[in-house]
Design a protein around this motif. Structure first.
Motif, PDB file in Angstrom:
ATOM      1  N   SER A   1       0.844  -1.201   0.000  1.00  9.94           N
ATOM      2  CA  SER A   1       0.000   0.000   0.000  1.00  9.94           C
ATOM      3  C   SER A   1       0.877   1.248   0.000  1.00  9.94           C
ATOM      4  O   SER A   1       1.922   1.299   0.661  1.00  9.94           O
ATOM      5  N   GLU A   2       0.444   2.243  -0.755  1.00  7.36           N
ATOM      6  CA  GLU A   2       1.168   3.508  -0.798  1.00  7.36           C
ATOM      7  C   GLU A   2       0.783   4.328   0.424  1.00  7.36           C
ATOM      8  O   GLU A   2      -0.385   4.625   0.655  1.00  7.36           O
ATOM      9  N   LEU A   3       1.778   4.713   1.239  1.00  5.88           N
ATOM     10  CA  LEU A   3       1.535   5.463   2.466  1.00  5.88           C
ATOM     11  C   LEU A   3       1.775   6.968   2.285  1.00  5.88           C
ATOM     12  O   LEU A   3       1.211   7.766   3.045  1.00  5.88           O
ATOM     13  N   TRP A   4       2.597   7.314   1.336  1.00  2.00           N
ATOM     14  CA  TRP A   4       2.970   8.740   1.168  1.00  2.00           C
ATOM     15  C   TRP A   4       3.482   8.925  -0.255  1.00  2.00           C
ATOM     16  O   TRP A   4       4.082   8.023  -0.833  1.00  2.00           O
ATOM     17  N   ASN A   5       3.252  10.122  -0.836  1.00  4.93           N
ATOM     18  CA  ASN A   5       3.860  10.437  -2.132  1.00  4.93           C
ATOM     19  C   ASN A   5       3.937  11.943  -2.316  1.00  4.93           C
ATOM     20  O   ASN A   5       3.199  12.704  -1.651  1.00  4.93           O
ATOM     21  N   GLU A   6       4.808  12.333  -3.179  1.00  5.19           N
ATOM     22  CA  GLU A   6       4.870  13.732  -3.604  1.00  5.19           C
ATOM     23  C   GLU A   6       5.515  13.777  -4.983  1.00  5.19           C
ATOM     24  O   GLU A   6       6.307  12.897  -5.350  1.00  5.19           O
ATOM     25  N   ILE A   7       5.133  14.780  -5.761  1.00  6.53           N
ATOM     26  CA  ILE A   7       5.697  14.982  -7.100  1.00  6.53           C
ATOM     27  C   ILE A   7       6.508  16.277  -7.079  1.00  6.53           C
ATOM     28  O   ILE A   7       6.013  17.318  -6.645  1.00  6.53           O
ATOM     29  N   GLN A   8       7.741  16.181  -7.552  1.00 10.05           N
ATOM     30  CA  GLN A   8       8.597  17.369  -7.627  1.00 10.05           C
ATOM     31  C   GLN A   8       9.096  17.545  -9.058  1.00 10.05           C
ATOM     32  O   GLN A   8       9.397  16.574  -9.749  1.00 10.05           O
ATOM     33  N   ASN A   9       9.138  18.784  -9.488  1.00 11.92           N
ATOM     34  CA  ASN A   9       9.754  19.105 -10.780  1.00 11.92           C
ATOM     35  C   ASN A   9      11.229  19.414 -10.514  1.00 11.92           C
ATOM     36  O   ASN A   9      11.558  20.327  -9.753  1.00 11.92           O
ATOM     37  N   VAL A  10      12.117  18.648 -11.122  1.00 16.44           N
ATOM     38  CA  VAL A  10      13.540  18.780 -10.825  1.00 16.44           C
ATOM     39  C   VAL A  10      14.320  19.040 -12.114  1.00 16.44           C
ATOM     40  O   VAL A  10      13.884  18.696 -13.209  1.00 16.44           O
ATOM     41  N   SER A  11      15.471  19.630 -11.944  1.00 17.22           N
ATOM     42  CA  SER A  11      16.392  19.863 -13.060  1.00 17.22           C
ATOM     43  C   SER A  11      17.452  18.770 -13.047  1.00 17.22           C
ATOM     44  O   SER A  11      18.129  18.567 -12.036  1.00 17.22           O
ATOM     45  N   VAL A  12      17.580  18.064 -14.167  1.00 18.11           N
ATOM     46  CA  VAL A  12      18.540  16.965 -14.279  1.00 18.11           C
ATOM     47  C   VAL A  12      19.688  17.414 -15.180  1.00 18.11           C
ATOM     48  O   VAL A  12      19.468  17.919 -16.274  1.00 18.11           O
ATOM     49  N   LYS A  13      20.915  17.214 -14.692  1.00 22.09           N
ATOM     50  CA  LYS A  13      22.101  17.560 -15.472  1.00 22.09           C
ATOM     51  C   LYS A  13      23.087  16.411 -15.379  1.00 22.09           C
ATOM     52  O   LYS A  13      23.420  15.962 -14.281  1.00 22.09           O
TER      53      LYS A  13
ATOM     54  N   LEU B   1       3.806   9.193   9.232  1.00 27.82           N
ATOM     55  CA  LEU B   1       4.759   8.088   9.122  1.00 27.82           C
ATOM     56  C   LEU B   1       5.640   8.082  10.365  1.00 27.82           C
ATOM     57  O   LEU B   1       6.308   9.073  10.675  1.00 27.82           O
ATOM     58  N   GLY B   2       5.663   6.959  11.047  1.00 26.61           N
ATOM     59  CA  GLY B   2       6.444   6.878  12.280  1.00 26.61           C
ATOM     60  C   GLY B   2       7.826   6.309  12.083  1.00 26.61           C
ATOM     61  O   GLY B   2       8.682   6.428  12.957  1.00 26.61           O
ATOM     62  N   PHE B   3       8.055   5.608  10.943  1.00 26.64           N
ATOM     63  CA  PHE B   3       9.350   5.008  10.640  1.00 26.64           C
ATOM     64  C   PHE B   3       9.792   3.995  11.689  1.00 26.64           C
ATOM     65  O   PHE B   3      10.977   3.805  11.933  1.00 26.64           O
ATOM     66  N   SER B   4       8.800   3.376  12.306  1.00 25.76           N
ATOM     67  CA  SER B   4       9.119   2.349  13.301  1.00 25.76           C
ATOM     68  C   SER B   4       9.140   0.965  12.679  1.00 25.76           C
ATOM     69  O   SER B   4       9.428  -0.025  13.366  1.00 25.76           O
ATOM     70  N   LYS B   5       8.810   0.873  11.405  1.00 23.09           N
ATOM     71  CA  LYS B   5       8.816  -0.399  10.695  1.00 23.09           C
ATOM     72  C   LYS B   5       9.402  -0.169   9.309  1.00 23.09           C
ATOM     73  O   LYS B   5       9.519   0.981   8.866  1.00 23.09           O
ATOM     74  N   PRO B   6       9.783  -1.215   8.592  1.00 25.35           N
ATOM     75  CA  PRO B   6      10.403  -1.035   7.279  1.00 25.35           C
ATOM     76  C   PRO B   6       9.465  -0.350   6.287  1.00 25.35           C
ATOM     77  O   PRO B   6       8.266  -0.644   6.241  1.00 25.35           O
ATOM     78  N   TYR B   7      10.055   0.551   5.509  1.00 25.86           N
ATOM     79  CA  TYR B   7       9.360   1.206   4.425  1.00 25.86           C
ATOM     80  C   TYR B   7      10.142   0.970   3.128  1.00 25.86           C
ATOM     81  O   TYR B   7      11.327   0.623   3.148  1.00 25.86           O
ATOM     82  N   PHE B   8       9.435   1.185   2.009  1.00 23.73           N
ATOM     83  CA  PHE B   8      10.046   0.953   0.703  1.00 23.73           C
ATOM     84  C   PHE B   8       9.736   2.146  -0.208  1.00 23.73           C
ATOM     85  O   PHE B   8       8.624   2.688  -0.178  1.00 23.73           O
ATOM     86  N   LEU B   9      10.732   2.516  -1.021  1.00 23.76           N
ATOM     87  CA  LEU B   9      10.620   3.707  -1.867  1.00 23.76           C
ATOM     88  C   LEU B   9      10.415   3.299  -3.324  1.00 23.76           C
ATOM     89  O   LEU B   9      11.123   2.455  -3.860  1.00 23.76           O
ATOM     90  N   GLY B  10       9.428   3.922  -3.953  1.00 22.67           N
ATOM     91  CA  GLY B  10       9.220   3.755  -5.392  1.00 22.67           C
ATOM     92  C   GLY B  10       9.376   5.100  -6.088  1.00 22.67           C
ATOM     93  O   GLY B  10       9.017   6.146  -5.533  1.00 22.67           O
ATOM     94  N   ILE B  11       9.897   5.042  -7.317  1.00 22.31           N
ATOM     95  CA  ILE B  11      10.146   6.289  -8.047  1.00 22.31           C
ATOM     96  C   ILE B  11       9.643   6.139  -9.481  1.00 22.31           C
ATOM     97  O   ILE B  11       9.888   5.127 -10.138  1.00 22.31           O
ATOM     98  N   LYS B  12       8.950   7.170  -9.965  1.00 25.55           N
ATOM     99  CA  LYS B  12       8.539   7.265 -11.356  1.00 25.55           C
ATOM    100  C   LYS B  12       9.027   8.603 -11.916  1.00 25.55           C
ATOM    101  O   LYS B  12       9.156   9.585 -11.183  1.00 25.55           O
TER     102      LYS B  12
END
Length: 612
Positions: free
Chosen positions: A67-79, A106-117
């Motif tokens: 299950s997705e617990l948190w997300n955010e979209i950022q516009n970034v500059s890639v070089k 999010l308490g970070f008391s248990k393992p979390y996993f990061l996904g990126i698009k």
């Protein structure tokens, strides 16, 4: 990027333990995490520089059921494939749903996993960043984050020559870059990781300082040693200080331009092709004659021609007699010389010449064309013929009718002309030929027939031929400089009222005594002190010439200075001198007598017993 349905990109997110670190800005439980990543395309090349949307999500598992617990979209500059973001700056970890209700923080008391698009800015379809698993585990880093520690490693991206600072633990290096290590002294236990993250073709060089070594080898070029090199993409090395030098724990292999100090530890025959990265071995890394033929495993035609340097290597003897090299393989432009051709090797049939291809200048026909080679109707233009000194009398037809203008009659004598021949003047070339004797005394050549401009010379004129009336002169026409008056002007030529200015005269050292009238020079014309003894004739000055009291002692030429009590004496030949009078009874007879005509006011006190 493309607009297909979701797919996994052949991209790389560098290991989370080494590419991002937490920055803690504590406000209860609302921190930010600095995150650095590196994105490539399927071929392993960095994606094009530009603006990208990246979506970060945190899951409670690492598969599709998570299950997705948190997300955010950022516009970034890639070089160069790199980007840096602060996670939590758009969606706070304490309020994942952004509804001000922090019960789902999010308490970070248990393992979390990061996904990126990721998607190119302005596009709609996301591409998934692929990891070994579906999502990247965050437990170790987030544990450090949750514990509010700074045990995460500090990351720096380098694309220029740099010296490692104390605030840098891992360097991700791009391009042809030189990394200079800080001193290992007093840094025991410190670990530095240097990783080359760009494609092949560039070299990362690592340099030690102050005579320090890496694995016992000095890597300072200033000391004359070779630096350590990273030549392959993702090649990295970990360096740990023992307080004096650096010790490596290679992570992905390394290379050096010099001896590594441990090449003898490799067992003979232990390296085969699986241990060698593609294109890593270059000529410069091989010792001369180190690769023998039995070390090569080659299939037919497996070596490309561009891999072989045969410059000046193939000789004639190495080409088989029946090689039958096709003409298309030869580059003969401007190469075949006359001496390469056998005599008469090129026949007419071998020539492919269109009309005008072969210019006359390219043919040497000297002495080869004979009369029979010329067509009867050749119609050779006269301008093409060179008949100079070639035609004889027999070549001219009796009825040739050669006009007079075509004839050069130079050298024809009177005997060659008929007695009644009338030659027009215009047909005669007499320039420079007529002599004075040819002109009749009664010719009466009119003046307008003559061109005498600047011709008449002085010698042409008889004496007295040009009278004054013949002159047409205005005042000043003849400049003074044109007149030669040397020794010509006499006293009678100068007018009585000429009034010649004194400034016009040069009388220096010219006036003699005879030029002066008697009495002309008066006393007031003589400058003071101008008259000296040597300019006066002896015995010429009389008493009458002297003014009263004009001759003082200072005006007399005495051979020495006098003192009180001395008398003035003469030597009898015109000289004067001062003489002392002896108090022991010098008689007057021992002193010279001074006879003064007329009255005198001599100081008798100065001439005691002078017997004047």
């Amino acid at each position: 990027m493309n607009n297909k349905t979701q797919k996994t990109m052949a991209c790389v997110l560098l290991g989370m333990l080494v590419i991002f670190f937490p920055v803690f800005l504590f406000a209860k439980i609302s921190p930010l995490v600095n995150f650095q990543g590196y994105i490539t395309d399927k071929s392993g090349m960095p994606v094009a520089d530009g603006s990208y949307d990246i979506k970060f999500s945190i899951y409670d598992g690492d598969d599709e059921t998570a299950s997705e617990l948190w997300n955010e979209i950022q516009n970034v500059s890639v070089k160069n494939g790199f980007y840096t973001v602060s996670l939590g700056s758009v969606t706070a970890f304490k309020d994942p749903n952004r509804d001000t209700d922090e019960s789902d923080a999010l308490g970070f008391s248990k393992p979390y996993f990061l996904g990126i698009k990721v998607r190119k800015y302005g596009e709609s379809t996301w591409d998934i960043i692929g990891f070994d698993a579906r999502y990247l585990p965050l437990s170790s880093v987030w544990s450090a984050f949750r514990a509010k520690s700074v045990s995460g490693r500090l990351i720096a991206i380098k694309d220029q020559n740099t010296i490692v600072s104390d605030a840098e633990d891992m360097l991700l290096v791009v391009g042809q870059t030189r990394i200079t290590l800080s001193s290992a002294l007093n840094a025991a236990g410190r670990m530095i990781t240097i990783k080359k993250v760009d494609p092949k073709g560039t070299i990362v060089t690592i340099i030690s300082v102050n005579g320090e070594t890496i694995d016992g080898v000095n890597r300072d070029p200033n000391d004359g040693y070779d630096p350590l090199e990273l030549t392959e993409k993702y090649q990295e090395i970990n360096l740990i200080s023992d307080g004096r030098n650096w010790i490596s724990t290679a992570g992905g292999g390394m290379s050096s331009t010099g001896s590594s100090g441990n090449i003898t530890d490799i067992e003979p025959g232990s390296i085969n092709t699986i241990h060698l990265a593609d294109h890593v071995i270059s000529t410069s890394k091989l010792a001369n004659k180190s690769v023998t033929s039995e070390k090569l495993f080659l299939e037919d035609h497996s070596i490309e021609h561009k891999k072989i340097d045969l410059t000046n290597a193939i000789t004639n003897s190495e080409i088989a007699p029946n090689a039958a090299i096709p003409y298309t393989k030869l580059q003969l432009d401007a190469s075949i010389d006359t001496k390469d051709l056998i005599d008469k090797a090129v026949t007419a049939k071998k020539l492919a010449l269109a009309k005008g291809d072969l210019s006359y200048s390219m043919i040497n026909l000297t002495g080869l064309i004979i009369n029979s080679d010329i067509s009867e109707n050749a119609n050779i233009d006269y301008s093409k013929l060179n008949l100079n000194n070639a035609l004889t009398d027999g070549d001219i037809a009796e009825n040739a009718s050669i006009s007079h203008t075509k004839l050069d009659l130079t050298g024809i004598s009177a005997a060659d002309l008929l007695g009644s021949a009338t030659i027009p003047y215009d047909n005669m070339q007499i320039e420079g030929r007529i002599k004075n004797s040819d002109i009749s005394t009664s010719a009466e050549i009119s003046y307008n027939k003559l061109n005498l401009t600047n011709m008449i010379k002085t010698s042409d004129l008889e004496p007295g031929a040009v009278t004054y009336p013949k002159l047409d002169l205005n005042n000043g026409d003849i400049p003074y400089a044109k007149i030669s008056l040397n020794q010509s002007v006499i006293d009678a030529d100068i007018a009585e009222n000429a009034n010649i200015n004194y400034s016009k005269l040069d009388l220096q050292n010219k006036i003699s005594t005879g030029d002066l009238l008697n009495g002309a020079v008066t006393a007031n014309k003589i400058a003071r002190d101008a008259v000296r003894s040597e300019t006066i004739l002896d015995k010429n000055i009389t008493t009458d010439d002297l003014a009263d009291s004009s001759v003082t002692a200072g005006k007399l030429n005495v051979s020495q200075e006098g003192t009180s009590g001395q008398v003035l004496s003469t030597d009898g030949i015109g000289g004067l001198f001062w003489q002392s009078v002896s108090s022991s009874g010098t008689t007057s007879d021992t002193l010279s007598k001074l006879t003064v005509a007329g009255h005198s006011n001599l100081n008798t006190l100065a001439a005691q017993s002078a017997n004047i």
